[in-house]
Design an enzyme around this catalytic site. Structure first.
Site, PDB file in Angstrom:
ATOM      1  N   ASP A   1       0.605  -0.604  -0.133  1.00  0.00           N
ATOM      2  CA  ASP A   1       0.045   0.070  -0.283  1.00  0.00           C
ATOM      3  C   ASP A   1       0.900   1.358  -0.228  1.00  0.00           C
ATOM      4  O   ASP A   1       1.349   1.385   0.973  1.00  0.00           O
ATOM      5  CB  ASP A   1      -1.146   0.059   1.099  1.00  0.00           C
ATOM      6  CG  ASP A   1      -1.872   0.958   1.299  1.00  0.00           C
ATOM      7  OD1 ASP A   1      -3.095   0.991   2.071  1.00  0.00           O
ATOM      8  OD2 ASP A   1      -2.347   1.967   1.054  1.00  0.00           O
TER       9      ASP A   1
ATOM     10  N   HIS B   1       0.044   4.175  -0.116  1.00  0.00           N
ATOM     11  CA  HIS B   1      -1.288   4.856   0.959  1.00  0.00           C
ATOM     12  C   HIS B   1      -1.210   6.284   0.559  1.00  0.00           C
ATOM     13  O   HIS B   1      -1.128   7.101   1.022  1.00  0.00           O
ATOM     14  CB  HIS B   1      -0.675   4.292   2.831  1.00  0.00           C
ATOM     15  CG  HIS B   1      -1.555   4.619   3.338  1.00  0.00           C
ATOM     16  ND1 HIS B   1      -1.147   5.410   4.390  1.00  0.00           N
ATOM     17  CD2 HIS B   1      -1.954   3.415   3.933  1.00  0.00           C
ATOM     18  CE1 HIS B   1      -2.492   5.042   5.456  1.00  0.00           C
ATOM     19  NE2 HIS B   1      -3.043   4.430   4.966  1.00  0.00           N
TER      20      HIS B   1
ATOM     21  N   GLU C   1      -1.099  -1.028  -4.140  1.00  0.00           N
ATOM     22  CA  GLU C   1      -2.215  -0.264  -4.063  1.00  0.00           C
ATOM     23  C   GLU C   1      -2.109   1.372  -3.857  1.00  0.00           C
ATOM     24  O   GLU C   1      -1.213   2.035  -3.419  1.00  0.00           O
ATOM     25  CB  GLU C   1      -2.726  -0.654  -2.567  1.00  0.00           C
ATOM     26  CG  GLU C   1      -3.980   0.250  -1.762  1.00  0.00           C
ATOM     27  CD  GLU C   1      -4.691  -0.439  -0.740  1.00  0.00           C
ATOM     28  OE1 GLU C   1      -4.528  -1.310  -0.693  1.00  0.00           O
ATOM     29  OE2 GLU C   1      -5.718   0.498  -0.170  1.00  0.00           O
TER      30      GLU C   1
ATOM     31  N   GLU D   1     -10.536   3.117  -1.956  1.00  0.00           N
ATOM     32  CA  GLU D   1     -10.439   3.523  -1.140  1.00  0.00           C
ATOM     33  C   GLU D   1     -11.162   5.196  -0.790  1.00  0.00           C
ATOM     34  O   GLU D   1     -11.702   4.991   0.551  1.00  0.00           O
ATOM     35  CB  GLU D   1      -9.554   3.361   0.620  1.00  0.00           C
ATOM     36  CG  GLU D   1      -8.669   4.290   0.409  1.00  0.00           C
ATOM     37  CD  GLU D   1      -7.469   3.364   0.816  1.00  0.00           C
ATOM     38  OE1 GLU D   1      -6.453   2.511   1.167  1.00  0.00           O
ATOM     39  OE2 GLU D   1      -7.050   3.840   2.051  1.00  0.00           O
TER      40      GLU D   1
ATOM     41  N   HIS E   1     -12.335  -2.347   0.430  1.00  0.00           N
ATOM     42  CA  HIS E   1     -11.433  -2.175   1.004  1.00  0.00           C
ATOM     43  C   HIS E   1     -11.968  -1.694   2.641  1.00  0.00           C
ATOM     44  O   HIS E   1     -13.452  -1.659   2.626  1.00  0.00           O
ATOM     45  CB  HIS E   1     -11.230  -0.224   1.358  1.00  0.00           C
ATOM     46  CG  HIS E   1     -10.555   0.348   2.169  1.00  0.00           C
ATOM     47  ND1 HIS E   1     -11.129   1.212   3.543  1.00  0.00           N
ATOM     48  CD2 HIS E   1      -8.859   0.515   2.343  1.00  0.00           C
ATOM     49  CE1 HIS E   1     -10.356   2.081   3.888  1.00  0.00           C
ATOM     50  NE2 HIS E   1      -8.866   1.175   3.499  1.00  0.00           N
TER      51      HIS E   1
HETATM   52  O1  LIG Z   1      -5.629  -0.255   2.814  1.00  0.00           O
HETATM   53  C1  LIG Z   1      -6.254   0.066   3.397  1.00  0.00           C
HETATM   54  O2  LIG Z   1      -6.337  -0.692   4.492  1.00  0.00           O
HETATM   55  C2  LIG Z   1      -6.498   1.682   4.016  1.00  0.00           C
HETATM   56  O3  LIG Z   1      -5.062   2.527   3.252  1.00  0.00           O
HETATM   57  C3  LIG Z   1      -6.185   2.198   5.751  1.00  0.00           C
HETATM   58  O4  LIG Z   1      -4.936   2.783   6.044  1.00  0.00           O
HETATM   59  C4  LIG Z   1      -6.350   3.719   5.231  1.00  0.00           C
HETATM   60  O5  LIG Z   1      -7.627   3.623   5.394  1.00  0.00           O
HETATM   61  C5  LIG Z   1      -6.765   4.062   7.063  1.00  0.00           C
HETATM   62  O6  LIG Z   1      -8.186   3.751   7.492  1.00  0.00           O
HETATM   63  C6  LIG Z   1      -7.334   5.909   7.606  1.00  0.00           C
HETATM   64  O7  LIG Z   1      -7.335   6.308   8.120  1.00  0.00           O
HETATM   65 MG   LIG Z   2      -5.102   1.489   1.364  1.00  0.00          MG
END
Ligand SMILES: O=C(O)[C@H](O)[C@@H](O)[C@@H](O)[C@H](O)CO
Ligand SMILES: [Mg+2]
Length: 382
Positions: free
Chosen positions: A183, A185, A209, A235, A285
């Protein structure tokens, strides 16, 4: 049957549960939340109430369209998360009234079990090898981790090497006996995405991701041209109207709509169908709670192109509350050999421990993600 009351409960670790009551005693639960903005979504749910009180909960499509269109302004993380949680609760009510699990109302099972994955390594990916070993012993063989720590728009070869070394260690330790997604991110800007993807290519991650931020989606097709690593995102996209641009432009192999952010079951089923038409896989997600996960699973079990499901057991965010803390039927959420079975109870299939929810909501912390800064003091993408 008529909707008579909506009650929201902000609970640890960072979730919000919504209870919708009807005049015939049937209750539905949803999970409207944006991580870190629970109170904002709570206000949005309250502002949606006039569209719902006194209405027939069976008319999910009309209620959904009314919530989406009647306020003139539409879309975005907050309003679509409010609609998502309300939508989940309406499907829960419908299933309970009809005595059917929601996936049956969505056309029935398209698979017998659903492949799950687990997070490892936390915010700053570390001691991943041990974490993978532990989870593998519990039956998981598919994982996800952050691909890097904070990264400058233009960063060093050493920073790239650090990210790649971590992945090389995993392959050295486990070979191809496990799979893992990385990720990014949103921490990686377009100038660095190409370099990182190129250097990661030999280690064949299952996917990368959010290779760039959702607001840079025009890079997805360009990045896809230069890598064989499947790219995933979704997401931070909140409706089929956002996803359609990504499907048309291409570049994503996997879409990851969040059932608590992208309009709920009603909307995510439409996104799943659009994805299938473009031969794009679905991997909802879900770093959230049990009602969000149950909603994902019903979509997964009714969607041919669902390939992987995120769940938050042991995730680094779940401080002060764990995935099944508010669930009475914990056994229904068992993961065996990395798979979950369909939830078979009527509705979403979550028997909520309401007393525990009420108790936990009395002093729920306002979770916030950390604010990271680069060496020069500028804000870094977390
Ligand atoms: O892939 C995942 O789970 C997400 O990137 C996650 O890390 C974020 O959505 C987080 O919850 C944001 O506060
Ligand atoms: Mg993510």
């Amino acid at each position: 049957m008529k909707i008579i009351k909506l009650t929201t409960y902000r609970v640890p670790p960072r979730w919000m549960l919504l209870k919708i009551e009807t005049d015939e005693g049937v209750v539905g639960w949803g999970e409207p939340v944006i991580e870190g903005r629970a109170r904002t979504v709570e206000t949005a749910v309250q502002e949606m109430e006039p569209y719902l009180i006194g209405q027939d909960p069976a008319r999910i499509n009309d209620l959904w369209q009314t919530m989406y269109r009647a306020g003139f302004y539409r879309g975005g993380a907050i309003l679509m998360s409010a609609i998502a949680g309300i939508d989940q609760a309406l499907w829960d009510i419908k299933g309970k009234v009809m005595g059917q699990p929601v996936h049956q109302l969505l056309g029935g099972l398209v698979r017998d079990r659903m492949k799950m994955y687990s997070w490892v390594g936390g915010d700053r990916p570390s001691d991943i090898i041990e974490h993978i070993r532990t989870l593998r012993a519990g039956g998981f063989n598919t994982f996800k981790m952050n691909g890097t720590e904070e990264l400058g728009m233009l960063d060093t070869a050493a920073a790239v090497d650090k990210a790649v070394e971590r992945v090389a260690e995993i392959r050295a330790a486990f070979g191809n006996s496990i799979e893992f997604g990385l990720d990014f991110h949103g921490r990686v800007a377009a100038p660095m995405a190409k370099t990182l993807l190129r250097e990661l290519e030999p280690y064949r991650p299952l996917f990368v991701e959010e290779p760039v931020l959702a607001e840079q989606a025009e890079y997805y097709p360009r990045l896809a041209e230069m890598t064989s690593i499947p790219l995933a995102a979704g997401e931070r996209m909140y409706s089929r109207f956002e996803f359609k641009h990504v499907f048309q432009a291409g570049g994503l192999s996997i879409v990851q709509p969040d059932l608590s952010h992208a309009g709920g079951i009603t909307e995510c089923m439409k996104i799943a169908a659009m994805a299938e038409a473009y031969d794009v896989a679905l991997a909802p997600h879900c770093p959230l709670g049990p009602v969000a996960l149950a909603s994902c699973l019903h979509v997964d079990f009714a969607s041919y192109n669902a390939v992987l499901q995120e769940q938050s057991m042991g995730i680094h965010y779940n401080r002060g509350g764990e995935l099944l803390d508010y669930v009475i039927n914990k056994e229904d959420f068992r993961i065996t050999d990395g798979y979950m079975q369909p939830l078979t109870k009527p509705g979403l299939g979550v028997v909520v421990d309401e007393e525990k929810v009420i108790e936990a909501s009395r002093n729920a912390p306002d979770w916030r993600n950390p604010i990271w800064r680069h060496a020069d003091g500028s804000v870094a993408e977390w």
